[in-house]
Write an enzyme that holds these catalytic residues in place. Sequence first.
Site, PDB file in Angstrom:
ATOM      1  N   HIS A  33      26.764  82.783  63.876  1.00 16.00           N
ATOM      2  CA  HIS A  33      28.205  83.051  63.824  1.00 16.00           C
ATOM      3  C   HIS A  33      28.934  81.944  63.068  1.00 16.00           C
ATOM      4  O   HIS A  33      29.803  82.222  62.234  1.00 16.00           O
ATOM      5  CB  HIS A  33      28.748  83.186  65.252  1.00 16.00           C
TER       6      HIS A  33
ATOM      7  N   ASP B 113      32.618  88.268  64.128  1.00 20.23           N
ATOM      8  CA  ASP B 113      32.825  88.276  65.577  1.00 20.23           C
ATOM      9  C   ASP B 113      32.077  89.431  66.235  1.00 20.23           C
ATOM     10  O   ASP B 113      31.462  89.269  67.293  1.00 20.23           O
ATOM     11  CB  ASP B 113      34.317  88.344  65.902  1.00 20.23           C
TER      12      ASP B 113
ATOM     13  N   GLY C 260      30.887  77.412  71.013  1.00 22.70           N
ATOM     14  CA  GLY C 260      32.100  76.655  71.294  1.00 22.70           C
ATOM     15  C   GLY C 260      32.583  75.900  70.073  1.00 22.70           C
ATOM     16  O   GLY C 260      31.834  75.667  69.124  1.00 22.70           O
TER      17      GLY C 260
ATOM     18  N   GLY D 205      33.568  73.105  67.576  1.00 17.37           N
ATOM     19  CA  GLY D 205      33.119  71.756  67.254  1.00 17.37           C
ATOM     20  C   GLY D 205      31.703  71.424  67.673  1.00 17.37           C
ATOM     21  O   GLY D 205      31.318  70.262  67.698  1.00 17.37           O
TER      22      GLY D 205
END
Length: 138
Positions: free
Chosen positions: A63, A106, A45, A47
């Site tokens: 990632h 990704d 997610g 932040g």
Amino acid sequence: MRTLWIMAVLLVGVDGSLVQLWKMIFQETGKEAAKNYGLYGCNCGVGRRGKPKDATDSCCYVHKCCYKKVTGCNPKMDSYSYSWKNKAIVCGEKNPPCLKQVCECDKAVAICLRENLGTYNKKYTIYPKPFCKKADTC
């Protein structure tokens, strides 16, 4: 109701490769990305950062590190092309170098999440950020 509100907030302002990332995750795992990974562990997610809670969370940590190496574009906003052929993600060859990197980041996380579906733990689905310990730097 709180979960629906959180998901709505996560979807506001979503554009570019973030939408493509969510699509890749769904194609590889069969799981809706925002709902299942939007606040998963300490690293999945926007932040979020911390010592990974499990192998699934580690995929997101790697990632984020991959995105940090990308220069020349915005990994979360700039769109790239890719296709889904024979149940495999294929990054578009006409993508500029920066967007090719983003697509590969990704693709790697989507595959990692699929390979680690067995470690997915519902107790980490909406994990409180204050419980995350500082992670090593990439």
